[in-house]
Design a protein around this motif. Structure first.
Motif, PDB file in Angstrom:
ATOM      1  N   LEU A  41       0.814  -1.219   0.000  1.00 42.99           N
ATOM      2  CA  LEU A  41       0.000   0.000   0.000  1.00 42.99           C
ATOM      3  C   LEU A  41       0.848   1.269   0.000  1.00 42.99           C
ATOM      4  O   LEU A  41       0.468   2.275  -0.611  1.00 42.99           O
ATOM      5  CB  LEU A  41      -0.931   0.004   1.215  1.00 42.99           C
ATOM      6  CG  LEU A  41      -2.107  -0.972   1.174  1.00 42.99           C
ATOM      7  CD1 LEU A  41      -2.887  -0.910   2.482  1.00 42.99           C
ATOM      8  CD2 LEU A  41      -3.031  -0.649   0.012  1.00 42.99           C
ATOM      9  N   PHE A  42       1.970   1.254   0.672  1.00 40.66           N
ATOM     10  CA  PHE A  42       2.758   2.481   0.843  1.00 40.66           C
ATOM     11  C   PHE A  42       4.134   2.367   0.198  1.00 40.66           C
ATOM     12  O   PHE A  42       5.092   2.984   0.661  1.00 40.66           O
ATOM     13  CB  PHE A  42       2.894   2.802   2.338  1.00 40.66           C
ATOM     14  CG  PHE A  42       1.571   2.973   3.019  1.00 40.66           C
ATOM     15  CD1 PHE A  42       0.816   4.119   2.834  1.00 40.66           C
ATOM     16  CD2 PHE A  42       1.064   1.974   3.846  1.00 40.66           C
ATOM     17  CE1 PHE A  42      -0.409   4.280   3.457  1.00 40.66           C
ATOM     18  CE2 PHE A  42      -0.155   2.124   4.476  1.00 40.66           C
ATOM     19  CZ  PHE A  42      -0.906   3.282   4.276  1.00 40.66           C
ATOM     20  N   LEU A  43       4.218   1.585  -0.857  1.00 44.03           N
ATOM     21  CA  LEU A  43       5.468   1.490  -1.582  1.00 44.03           C
ATOM     22  C   LEU A  43       5.793   2.817  -2.270  1.00 44.03           C
ATOM     23  O   LEU A  43       4.902   3.528  -2.727  1.00 44.03           O
ATOM     24  CB  LEU A  43       5.388   0.385  -2.644  1.00 44.03           C
ATOM     25  CG  LEU A  43       5.421  -1.069  -2.149  1.00 44.03           C
ATOM     26  CD1 LEU A  43       5.294  -2.007  -3.345  1.00 44.03           C
ATOM     27  CD2 LEU A  43       6.695  -1.361  -1.375  1.00 44.03           C
ATOM     28  N   PHE A  44       7.075   3.140  -2.334  1.00 45.81           N
ATOM     29  CA  PHE A  44       7.499   4.332  -3.075  1.00 45.81           C
ATOM     30  C   PHE A  44       8.696   3.964  -3.940  1.00 45.81           C
ATOM     31  O   PHE A  44       9.691   3.394  -3.452  1.00 45.81           O
ATOM     32  CB  PHE A  44       7.888   5.461  -2.117  1.00 45.81           C
ATOM     33  CG  PHE A  44       8.150   6.754  -2.840  1.00 45.81           C
ATOM     34  CD1 PHE A  44       7.097   7.586  -3.178  1.00 45.81           C
ATOM     35  CD2 PHE A  44       9.441   7.117  -3.195  1.00 45.81           C
ATOM     36  CE1 PHE A  44       7.342   8.779  -3.842  1.00 45.81           C
ATOM     37  CE2 PHE A  44       9.682   8.290  -3.867  1.00 45.81           C
ATOM     38  CZ  PHE A  44       8.628   9.123  -4.201  1.00 45.81           C
TER      39      PHE A  44
END
Length: 280
Positions: A41-44
């Motif tokens: 969900l919070f991959l960058f």
């Protein structure tokens, strides 16, 4: 000439593709988020396609909310709102197009001027009226103000369509002894089905997505609509990190009735736009 037409066609196609992308990209992002597992969900940098499709998010989202109850409440609000809006607006449009009375055009302009009042301005007086009528946490309290707010636009839409129906049909019916009720029921209504279905679909979608009025008039959970149910998923505190993949899955589930409705009635939108126009 051919080169000019071809260039114009390419330009229009490019504009249409750009508009389609502006609409589709947010939807695709919601779908992508709904299919992502928690660890993605919070991959960058973020990516559109998940590495692993988590289809169980839809099942988890279904169990997080009481979807059957919320769907039932939403239908109990949206269907009567759409139906009675079409009925009232059709009758008003008939009066403004087929009846001659003093200051008709001035009254119609005054009628339309209420569209300039934002919904947030109408919330407090509407709440006071609903409260004084003891209709808080009731279907009537959720439905009636939305009908009142929708009447000016709905009347304008159907009036424009009625203006395109030849008055010679009315005169022929009057020669045969028909009155206003018969003319309205047998001539105008059958010819204005596309406009009425378009208005009903528009009001249905607007009412289905209405959150701000539901927040004002509903406090009991057994009366929650689907929009209120989705609002509860984000949690009451900023310290709470909501499960965004399940929220997006629940969002997609919630729009299924609207999506199916639009698929069935989209042809009426096209007919209404093509046949009504802006007439004086």
């Amino acid at each position: 000439m051919r080169t000019q037409k071809r260039s114009k066609g390419i330009l229009l196609t490019a504009v249409a593709v750009l508009a389609a992308l502006l609409v589709l990209v947010p939807f695709l992002w919601v779908l992508s988020t709904a299919l992502k597992p928690d660890n993605e969900l919070f991959l960058f940098p973020p990516r559109l396609l998940p590495g692993e499709f988590a289809w169980n998010n839809f099942a988890d989202a279904w169990h997080l909310l009481d979807f059957p109850r919320y769907f039932f409440n939403s239908f109990m609000v949206t269907v009567p709102t759409a139906f009675f809006t079409v009925v009232v607006c059709s009758l008003a449009a008939y009066a403004f197009t087929r009846m001659n009375f003093k200051l008709r055009n001035a009254m119609f302009l005054l009628y339309l001027s209420t569209m300039m009042i934002p919904q947030v301005v109408r919330l407090i007086p509407s709440f006071i009226i609903v409260k004084n009528l003891h209709m808080l946490n009731s279907y009537a309290g959720m439905i009636l103000p939305q009908i009142a707010w929708s009447i000016p636009f709905g009347t304008f839409l159907i009036r424009q369509f009625f203006l395109g129906i030849p008055k010679e049909l009315d005169e022929s019916a009057r020669i045969d002894g028909a009155g206003h009720v018969r003319i309205f029921r047998s001539i105008l209504v059958p010819n204005a089905v596309p406009a009425m279905v378009t208005l009903a679909t528009y009001i249905f979608i607007t009412s289905w997505n209405n959150l701000i009025w539901m927040l004002v008039v509903v406090s009991k959970q057994e009366k929650f609509t689907i929009t209120l149910g989705l609002a509860t998923m984000t949690g009451p505190s900023v310290d709470f990190i909501p499960p965004w993949n399940e929220i997006m899955a629940a969002t997609l589930i919630s729009i299924l009735p609207v999506f199916i409705l639009y698929l069935f009635f989209q042809k009426y939108f096209i007919q209404s736009v093509a046949m009504s126009g802006i007439k004086e």
